[in-house]
Scaffold this active site. Structure first.
Site, PDB file in Angstrom:
ATOM      1  CD  GLU A   6      -4.516  49.115  -3.573  1.00  9.16           C
ATOM      2  OE1 GLU A   6      -4.943  48.538  -4.468  1.00  9.16           O
ATOM      3  OE2 GLU A   6      -3.361  49.429  -3.452  1.00  9.16           O
ATOM      4  CG  ASP A  36      -6.292  46.253  -6.240  1.00  6.91           C
ATOM      5  OD1 ASP A  36      -6.722  47.369  -6.530  1.00  6.91           O
ATOM      6  OD2 ASP A  36      -5.052  45.926  -6.271  1.00  6.91           O
ATOM      7  CB  ILE A  51      -7.535  50.401 -10.246  1.00 10.58           C
ATOM      8  CG1 ILE A  51      -8.760  51.100 -10.552  1.00 10.58           C
ATOM      9  CG2 ILE A  51      -6.757  50.383 -11.630  1.00 10.58           C
ATOM     10  CD1 ILE A  51      -8.512  52.590 -11.246  1.00 10.58           C
ATOM     11  CG  ASP A  52      -3.760  44.495  -9.262  1.00  9.91           C
ATOM     12  OD1 ASP A  52      -2.858  45.086  -8.446  1.00  9.91           O
ATOM     13  OD2 ASP A  52      -3.291  43.435  -9.886  1.00  9.91           O
ATOM     14  CB  THR A  83      -3.147  52.341  -9.264  1.00  9.62           C
ATOM     15  OG1 THR A  83      -4.176  51.688  -8.513  1.00  9.62           O
ATOM     16  CG2 THR A  83      -3.352  53.784  -9.127  1.00  9.62           C
ATOM     17  CG  ASP A 137      -1.963  43.543  -4.902  1.00  6.63           C
ATOM     18  OD1 ASP A 137      -2.323  44.589  -5.377  1.00  6.63           O
ATOM     19  OD2 ASP A 137      -0.939  43.869  -4.022  1.00  6.63           O
TER      20      ASP A 137
HETATM   21  C1  LIP Z   1       0.369  46.936  -7.500  1.00  7.68           C
HETATM   22  C2  LIP Z   1       0.576  45.325  -8.250  1.00  7.68           C
HETATM   23  C3  LIP Z   1       1.693  45.492  -8.849  1.00  7.68           C
HETATM   24  C4  LIP Z   1       2.901  45.553  -7.447  1.00  7.68           C
HETATM   25  C5  LIP Z   1       2.715  46.804  -6.704  1.00  7.68           C
HETATM   26  C6  LIP Z   1       1.141  46.918  -6.521  1.00  7.68           C
HETATM   27  P1  LIP Z   1      -2.127  48.447  -7.125  1.00  7.68           P
HETATM   28  O1  LIP Z   1      -1.183  46.987  -7.188  1.00  7.68           O
HETATM   29  O2  LIP Z   1      -0.420  44.975  -8.787  1.00  7.68           O
HETATM   30  O3  LIP Z   1       2.136  44.315  -9.639  1.00  7.68           O
HETATM   31  O4  LIP Z   1       4.243  45.407  -7.980  1.00  7.68           O
HETATM   32  O5  LIP Z   1       3.316  46.314  -5.348  1.00  7.68           O
HETATM   33  O6  LIP Z   1       0.692  46.087  -5.497  1.00  7.68           O
HETATM   34  O7  LIP Z   1      -1.383  49.334  -6.346  1.00  7.68           O
HETATM   35  O8  LIP Z   1      -1.884  48.944  -8.680  1.00  7.68           O
HETATM   36  O9  LIP Z   1      -3.394  47.913  -6.878  1.00  7.68           O
END
Ligand code: LIP
Length: 324
Positions: A85, A107, A109-110, A112, A241
């Site tokens: 990412e 990813d 940290i999914d 963030t 994601d």
């Molecule tokens: C996020 C997701 C979240 C989604 C955001 C974003 P990040 O990922 O997991 O659910 O709504 O659009 O993609 O930026 O925390 O890795």
């Protein structure tokens, strides 16, 4: 090239790498609350925004975790390809250039935004695609200690317990019995936002039982894989994601689909092969920026086609977006 016999070994390596990266997230998460009330106080929580979008966040921890994971994966698998990412966010390419080569999709940290605010729904996601199809996935929430893993054709697990947890899985007759999940995502342009709000409104008015939003696509999908929630949809998500979690859901007997029907047959082995619902014959396109996930509804997944049709009939139009 890698073959299905290699997948357990590759998964074990990916789990060890996620566990090695975990302290970076855990230490920064807890030091945030110790050091100050200010969101951006702790060095590792230093927040920046991506592409000028004030609600699309990245922290120093995201970068450090991605670097650690990539360096470990590269030393173990020098001939594989890598998509991350944060690396993509810094690149001028809008496409991740997914090829048939074994490709690790990361990813760091999914979730963030949860991480920045001190909410415990954050996950390290490591997936592997072969021939552009996700074949294994690791989703690790180091704050709650939840480890989800899946290998195509070989099952998925939550902290060692095979998924789905319910045996036999509960039926899901209609949206009225469904606890549903979606997210606003980071595109807040007026047309996209109103389409998302109208979609939520239509699905809640169906009626459906309740609405949740955990702020991490991967955790949302793992909650569906567990059977704690029943379905999840989102537009605007990226391959990093959802790649790892897509294997976990499918191996838990759930359906991973795009908003609109895709035609080809799935090419990865799966415990769903041969099931009758038509939607299970659809190929999932992980680059298409949309996802619709439904939990396992029993061995024959009876009623799945009708449920998916009733959800798809309520989804707003897909916003214009470049493919990953
Ligand atoms: C996020 C997701 C979240 C989604 C955001 C974003 P990040 O990922 O997991 O659910 O709504 O659009 O993609 O930026 O925390 O890795």
């Amino acid at each position: 090239m890698v073959s299905p016999e290699d997948y357990p070994r590759l998964l074990q390596t990916a789990v060890s790498i996620a566990e090695k990266a975990a302290p970076l997230i855990v230490d920064a998460f807890h030091s945030r609350s110790r050091q100050s009330d200010s969101l951006a106080a702790a060095a590792d929580i230093k927040v920046a925004t991506k592409g000028g979008n004030p609600v699309d966040l990245v922290t120093a921890t995201d970068m450090a975790v991605e670097q650690l994971i990539f360096s470990e994966l590269r030393s173990n698998f020098p001939d594989h390809a890598f998509v991350g990412e944060e690396t993509m966010a810094q690149s001028t390419d809008s496409s991740c250039g997914l090829s048939d080569r074994p490709t690790w999709i990361v990813d760091p940290i999914d979730g963030t935004t949860n991480f920045v605010h001190g909410l415990p729904f954050v996950a390290i996601c490591i997936g592997l695609t072969v021939n552009k199809t996700a074949v294994l996935g690791v989703v690790f929430n180091p704050i709650l200690g939840d480890l989800y893993t899946g290998i195509a054709g070989q099952g998925s697990f939550w902290n060692g317990k095979q998924l789905p947890l319910f045996d036999p899985p509960r039926p899901l007759e209609s949206l009225a019995e469904a606890l549903v999940i979606s997210e606003y995502g980071s595109d807040r342009s007026a047309s996209v936002l109103s389409s998302k709000v109208e979609t939520i409104h239509r699905i809640m008015a169906a009626p459906s039982r309740g609405f949740r939003s955990f702020g991490s696509a991967a955790i949302n999908m793992c909650f569906v894989a567990r059977g704690s929630c029943d379905l999840y949809w989102e537009a605007g998500i990226h391959i990093w994601d959802i790649c790892a979690a897509s294997v976990i859901v499918r191996e838990a007997g759930g359906a991973v689909l795009n908003w609109t029907r895709q035609d080809a047959q799935p090419s990865a082995p799966s415990r769903l092969a041969g099931c009758s619902p038509q939607v299970l014959q659809e190929q999932f396109d992980p680059l298409a920026r949309s996802v619709l996930v439904v939990r396992c509804m029993g061995d024959s997944n009876q009623g799945l086609d009708a449920l998916v049709e009733s959800v798809r009939g309520r989804l707003g139009p897909l916003p214009e977006m470049s493919r990953d």
